[in-house]
Design a protein around this motif. Structure first.
Motif, PDB file in Angstrom:
ATOM      1  N   PRO A 234      59.609  51.445  29.015  1.00  0.00           N
ATOM      2  CA  PRO A 234      60.374  52.812  28.659  1.00  0.00           C
ATOM      3  C   PRO A 234      60.165  53.665  29.706  1.00  0.00           C
ATOM      4  O   PRO A 234      59.707  53.422  30.811  1.00  0.00           O
ATOM      5  CB  PRO A 234      59.287  53.109  27.588  1.00  0.00           C
ATOM      6  N   ALA A 235      60.955  54.702  29.641  1.00  0.00           N
ATOM      7  CA  ALA A 235      61.178  55.618  30.738  1.00  0.00           C
ATOM      8  C   ALA A 235      59.779  56.307  31.267  1.00  0.00           C
ATOM      9  O   ALA A 235      59.723  56.478  32.420  1.00  0.00           O
ATOM     10  CB  ALA A 235      62.032  56.910  30.245  1.00  0.00           C
ATOM     11  N   ILE A 236      58.928  56.524  30.204  1.00  0.00           N
ATOM     12  CA  ILE A 236      57.441  56.942  30.770  1.00  0.00           C
ATOM     13  C   ILE A 236      56.875  56.033  31.707  1.00  0.00           C
ATOM     14  O   ILE A 236      56.018  56.527  32.466  1.00  0.00           O
ATOM     15  CB  ILE A 236      56.585  57.154  29.305  1.00  0.00           C
ATOM     16  N   ALA A 237      57.177  54.846  31.669  1.00  0.00           N
ATOM     17  CA  ALA A 237      56.681  53.886  32.556  1.00  0.00           C
ATOM     18  C   ALA A 237      57.221  54.009  34.056  1.00  0.00           C
ATOM     19  O   ALA A 237      56.388  53.890  34.989  1.00  0.00           O
ATOM     20  CB  ALA A 237      56.872  52.444  32.198  1.00  0.00           C
ATOM     21  N   ILE A 238      58.167  54.384  34.176  1.00  0.00           N
ATOM     22  CA  ILE A 238      58.637  54.781  35.411  1.00  0.00           C
ATOM     23  C   ILE A 238      58.203  56.010  35.861  1.00  0.00           C
ATOM     24  O   ILE A 238      58.058  55.969  37.306  1.00  0.00           O
ATOM     25  CB  ILE A 238      60.360  54.875  35.339  1.00  0.00           C
ATOM     26  N   ALA A 239      57.883  57.052  35.201  1.00  0.00           N
ATOM     27  CA  ALA A 239      57.311  58.155  35.489  1.00  0.00           C
ATOM     28  C   ALA A 239      56.002  57.895  35.955  1.00  0.00           C
ATOM     29  O   ALA A 239      55.425  58.573  37.076  1.00  0.00           O
ATOM     30  CB  ALA A 239      57.260  59.272  34.563  1.00  0.00           C
ATOM     31  N   THR A 240      55.368  56.822  35.395  1.00  0.00           N
ATOM     32  CA  THR A 240      53.922  56.734  35.980  1.00  0.00           C
ATOM     33  C   THR A 240      53.854  55.841  37.076  1.00  0.00           C
ATOM     34  O   THR A 240      53.159  56.001  37.822  1.00  0.00           O
ATOM     35  CB  THR A 240      53.063  55.726  34.721  1.00  0.00           C
TER      36      THR A 240
END
Length: 290
Positions: A234-240
């Protein structure tokens, strides 16, 4: 900081999701909640950790902010009172890490040292750190404090990155990004083995809303979405991953009460962004790479 109104089942589901994702570190503060130690107490009531379960997790809390005034208080009396309150609220006899919560302009390092010595000797606190402190402020504490400063909790996201942005553009005349809004904090922490804990990792700015999916960051979200599809996360994993890819080996303070977002964010912790991908995200967030 937002669990006080959650039911026991909601809190337990959140923590179980985190544990299943490999997360064992839980960040608290005495001021989180509608009253003093509110979220700490809610955590303890819902979890009811056995002694063996307690040993399997890291509990961190913070002291120093006084919401109704005097706003910040690093006095010996306040630190001791706050820790005793946190211990009672969390239902534990020790805190793994205690952070001084934001800088206190009236700090007296000898008083902090006295409190740290007492808390360390009694076994009430095992390690100590700070939040939002500059190198100079940490050095001032270290003049008196004998315990290592193990952590500095700082705001950091791909769109709020003065910790790294100014260094990338250092000495570039007329480039706004080169104007120093940081005092070498990240490099200082790396040189002194102080772990940076990144708070608000998905916020666009200072509590100004998230950048994920925001129409204000179309270029950044296009890159995030492309990388998320590429890595099947998910996109939130890239931000992390943008934060955890940094060689400083930072910890990410997720700050969410959504089990789905916790699980998704955790997928980014081991995601091997390339240098090109890291810098592409950085540029898409609006920073200049000279």
């Amino acid at each position: 900081m937002r669990i006080q109104e959650k039911t026991d089942e909601e809190v337990r589901t959140l923590i179980k999701t985190a544990r299943d994702a490999g997360i064992s570190f839980f960040d608290h503060a005495d001021v989180y909640g509608s009253g003093p130690h509110g979220c700490e107490k809610r955590f303890a009531e819902a979890m009811r950790l056995t002694s063996s379960e307690r040993e399997q997790v890291v509990l961190q809390t913070k002291a120093g902010i006084v919401g109704d005034g005097p706003y910040f208080d690093f006095s010996y009396e306040h630190i001791i009172e706050s820790v005793d309150g946190s211990l009672a609220a969390l239902g534990t006899d020790y805190i793994d890490i205690l952070l001084l919560h934001r800088p206190d302009a009236l700090v007296e390092p000898d008083e902090v040292a006295r409190a740290f010595d007492e808390l360390s000797a009694s076994g009430k606190v095992r390690s100590f750190g700070v939040s939002n402190h500059t190198p100079g402020q940490i050095e001032l504490l270290r003049k008196s404090v004998s315990q290592p400063i193990v952590a500095n909790q700082l705001q950091l996201s791909v769109t709020h990155a003065p910790l790294v942005a100014q260094g990338v553009a250092a000495n570039m005349q007329a480039l706004e990004q080169s104007v120093s809004r940081d005092s070498g904090t990240l490099d200082y922490c790396r040189l002194n083995d102080i772990t940076v804990q990144a708070w608000s990792p998905f916020q666009a700015g200072f509590f100004s809303g998230v950048f994920l999916g925001s129409p204000e960051y179309p270029e950044l979200n296009a890159v995030i979405d492309r990388l998320a599809a590429q890595y099947s996360v998910p996109a939130i994993a890239i931000a992390t991953a943008w934060i955890t890819r940094h060689p400083a080996q930072m910890q990410v303070v997720l700050g969410t009460t959504s089990p789905e977002r916790v699980a998704g964010a955790a997928l980014g912790s081991d995601l091997p962004l390339t240098r090109a991908e890291w810098y592409e995200l950085f540029r898409a967030a609006g920073y200049t790479v000279p």
